[in-house]
Design an enzyme around this catalytic site. Structure first.
Site, mmCIF file in Angstrom:
data_model
loop_
_atom_site.group_PDB
_atom_site.id
_atom_site.type_symbol
_atom_site.label_atom_id
_atom_site.label_comp_id
_atom_site.label_asym_id
_atom_site.label_seq_id
_atom_site.Cartn_x
_atom_site.Cartn_y
_atom_site.Cartn_z
ATOM 1 C CG HIS B 271 -76.284 56.563 38.602
ATOM 2 N ND1 HIS B 271 -75.148 55.875 38.212
ATOM 3 C CD2 HIS B 271 -76.482 57.647 38.357
ATOM 4 C CE1 HIS B 271 -74.473 56.698 37.607
ATOM 5 N NE2 HIS B 271 -74.947 57.881 37.526
ATOM 6 C CG ASP B 283 -71.698 59.221 36.084
ATOM 7 O OD1 ASP B 283 -72.724 59.382 36.577
ATOM 8 O OD2 ASP B 283 -71.543 58.913 34.832
ATOM 9 C CD GLU B 317 -78.044 57.511 34.919
ATOM 10 O OE1 GLU B 317 -78.488 58.531 34.321
ATOM 11 O OE2 GLU B 317 -76.657 57.181 34.603
ATOM 12 C CD GLU B 318 -73.525 55.824 33.944
ATOM 13 O OE1 GLU B 318 -73.977 56.477 32.793
ATOM 14 O OE2 GLU B 318 -72.792 56.589 34.893
ATOM 15 C CG ASP B 345 -76.210 61.140 37.681
ATOM 16 O OD1 ASP B 345 -74.973 60.731 37.666
ATOM 17 O OD2 ASP B 345 -76.614 60.636 36.952
ATOM 18 C CG HIS B 416 -69.553 58.035 30.832
ATOM 19 N ND1 HIS B 416 -70.614 58.006 29.951
ATOM 20 C CD2 HIS B 416 -70.424 58.212 32.248
ATOM 21 C CE1 HIS B 416 -71.894 58.171 30.429
ATOM 22 N NE2 HIS B 416 -71.749 58.441 31.780
#
Lengths: 458, 458
Positions: B271, B283, B317-318, B345, B416
């Site tokens: 993503h 990520d 995606e998140e 991912d 994140h």
């Protein structure tokens, strides 16, 4: 008593060993008892937790430090030591205020920043400028023409602490000499998760004093790559710091007095001051409390060595070393009676022995003593040389000096950062450190023969 | 060409193997060539560096994401693929604004805080309240009487991501149900150096919407210990977030068309959206760029498989999964022709194989294929089951799905957080991932026999 005395005389006359002629190996049972006792209690750990929770910020000059000292002294007085006292020390008083670093772009971005200890203030309006990234003093020299009016960012990768920390100490002055209006340092650490680290910095007398802060290694590398991509970065830096007049702080001293040679002293200690972020758990709450707990363990066991065992929790190690210098001055006449000085200031990991500086026979003697721990705590080695900041002034006069060593390379992950917190310490490691210190100082303090005084080769 | 064709017919007549009947083992030389080619270039790494440096913040709805997409599409068009295109996707648009957490005491202390994705705003004046720390929903239930008007802090230790992340998703509503005015989460990570982690959160329809932020594990534990020591902590929390109307983003698609069965598609992708902190390196910048680079490697080598190989870089995606859902919808009629869908991912570490869901013969076939990498990249295993968020909608329809796996447990250290940056990726790991993906998709796309369609047991 009389009977025993006569029996001793008799035994001496017969050439048989008496109680006063123990060899190191005779201490194995006592060593095992000490290790067992240190493992059987949570008092030391609970006190470390209290220190980290209620007294996390212990910067020289602040109320936080003095409250921590008050609490420790109060607790120590419950421990039944022969003496608990403090010695006044004049310490510097510098504090951070509001601080921020904002990257000025369409959507401004706020990054973590910590003023370095001793930095002058930007004032509340801050400094706004373009940044210039350099990776060394050589690189700064090469880019000197571009530094004027900029904020110099030192993106210097970590090699060893001793090598890399030089940029923290002198970076501001070197940047100022090149015409920079402020400077930022890639935090001195081998591992970061967006973690800023503070620490003391110094200004050269001949250089302009410019504000100096630490950013995360990630941010420094990002700025660097932006510069390599030809993109200019403009930032606004606020570091509101303030220097106050010196204050009075205290070294803490607690003792078990020697039964036979009370004037001869084995010193062990850490520093009770710390930075104003995190909890000062590894640096040096753990180191300080394990020394205190080692003394308490001996006291609880009723072990009364021939020589005095003294815990000193020095103040102001971080930004001035005034605690160590004052101790050296106040105990001037006692120096020759300092049998050994141990400093515990490399964190609280599994102990591996000591890094030691002393005469060759002292090295051998200490190695024999720490080997008493091999069967319980783990293999112990005495490596040479060794020392520490707080015992430095004593060692300069010939006092044998040792630093407790550990098997971890993580110390500088936490050091001077908001991540220096209790959760980074394993309770078992703390206990093993306590046991190692307690056994070592007890045997050194109790053996008939004294550890030889003097530097190697004296 | 004609001669070759006739020779093929002749060989078929003789019952001898022809070029069109390769077995997996016949691809060893090609696999080795692909690995070698992926190691001989820095193009992919340089592009990953550019993405992390110039387009680090790629949250859905923001200009940052669309600029990243524009750049990728522009670069892809230089790569000589048969098709480079985008598909429009309607995505949510939420942004963080000013945020701060100040512990109110004699000398107020500012701690790191990140709004969780989707959180409502505290407004510019923030929320000021005492905190109540709980370590689980059970604990919250037990302390329900004390929660009213408080800021609930979830100090929930990390076990697995799947287990612990539930508190991030539903914590705000549970705290609101107990009467809290805001909530704070111990960041979901097994290792922290004072690192806050964001991520999406959701509100229950029936619960009051209260602001929800993430603090560092260290801060959560410190608050917890203060509470256990009987000390009240009052904080001021500002999370200025804003939700905007949906926006149009794009999935990116690049293809090498199949020479024999162009309608049959092997999909691989990651993503392209990410959070608005760090650089989105693990990520999922690395995961996305390794897929793109795998396609480029095949293209550069002139390898033209029988089936189409398609890279999809999904958007959103998140915080919505709209990219995956839209792809599924737009390619509805193609679903049965999706031979395999691979999602990358789980970061960019040394690859170890795939976590796969498909029919038993497909598992065996994939294992045989990835074993072509054993001698060059390292031992590869196909484990079952497996899948991923972006390939979920395809897998629900029976498309065999696989996630690239790695030998690192560090993914959630960075995930994140502001520490998800390029320096956390080893260039060699990136290259090995590229090689693993390129070999796997090429052989799956080129083998005469197609990977069986359908879920296990279909």
């Amino acid at each position: 008593m009389k009977t025993l005395f006569l029996m001793s005389l008799l035994l001496i006359g017969l050439g048989l060993p008496v109680a006063s002629e123990e060899k190191v190996a005779d201490y194995q049972a006592t060593a095992d008892r000490i290790v067992e006792a240190s493992r059987a209690t949570e008092t030391g750990w609970d006190r470390l937790s209290t220190l980290c929770t209620l007294y996390p910020h212990r910067l020289s000059g602040t109320r936080g430090l003095e409250e921590a000292i008050d609490w420790i002294v109060g607790e120590m007085k419950k421990d039944g030591f022969d003496r608990v006292t403090t010695e006044e020390v004049t310490v510097p008083h510098w504090e951070r205020g509001a601080e921020s670093l904002v990257v000025l772009k369409e959507k401004p971005e706020t990054l973590a920043v910590l003023a370095l200890g001793g930095s002058v203030s930007t004032g509340p309006d801050g400094v706004e400028a373009e940044i210039l990234v350099v990776d060394s003093y050589q690189d700064l020299e090469a880019k000197k023409d571009q530094a004027k009016g900029k904020i110099v960012v030192f993106d210097v990768p970590f090699t060893t602490y001793g090598e890399t920390v030089g940029y923290r100490i002198t970076g501001a002055s070197r940047a100022a000499d090149a015409g920079a209006v402020a400077a930022l340092l890639r935090s001195v650490t081998p591992h970061s998760l967006a973690t800023p680290h503070t620490g003391v910095m110094l200004y050269d007398a001949d250089s302009k004093k410019i504000p100096f802060g630490a950013i995360t290694p990630e941010a420094a590398q990002h700025f660097h790559r932006l510069q390599q991509a030809g993109q200019a970065t403009r930032v606004k830096l606020i570091l509101e710091t303030r220097s106050y007049p010196d204050k009075i702080s205290r070294n803490i001293i607690a003792e078990i007095r020697g039964s036979q040679f009370p004037e001869e002293v084995v010193v062990l200690g850490g520093h009770i001051d710390g930075w104003d972020i995190g909890e000062g758990a590894q640096d040096d709450g753990g180191g300080s409390l394990m020394c205190w707990e080692a003394l308490r363990t001996l006291s609880q066991l009723g072990l009364k060595p021939r020589r005095t065992v003294r815990v000193v929790l020095w103040t102001n190690e971080e930004n001035g070393l005034q605690g160590a210098k004052t101790y050296r001055r106040l105990h001037d006449l006692e120096i020759k009676n300092h049998v050994l000085a141990i400093e515990s200031d490399y964190g609280t990991f599994h102990p591996t022995g000591f890094a030691f500086t002393g005469q060759e026979p002292a090295v051998a003697m200490l190695q024999e003593i720490v080997s008493l721990l091999d069967s319980s705590v783990g293999e112990m080695k005495v490596r040479t040389p060794g020392g520490g900041a707080d015992i430095g002034p004593l060692m300069a006069e010939g006092v044998p000096g040792a630093a407790l060593t550990h098997n971890s390379k993580k110390y500088f992950w936490y050091h001077h950062s908001p991540a220096d917190t209790l959760d980074k310490i394993e309770p078992k490691d703390f206990t093993d450190c306590v046991a190692t210190l307690a056994v070592t100082v007890f045997v050194v303090a109790d053996l008939p023969q004294r550890l030889p005084f003097g530097k190697p080769g004296d």
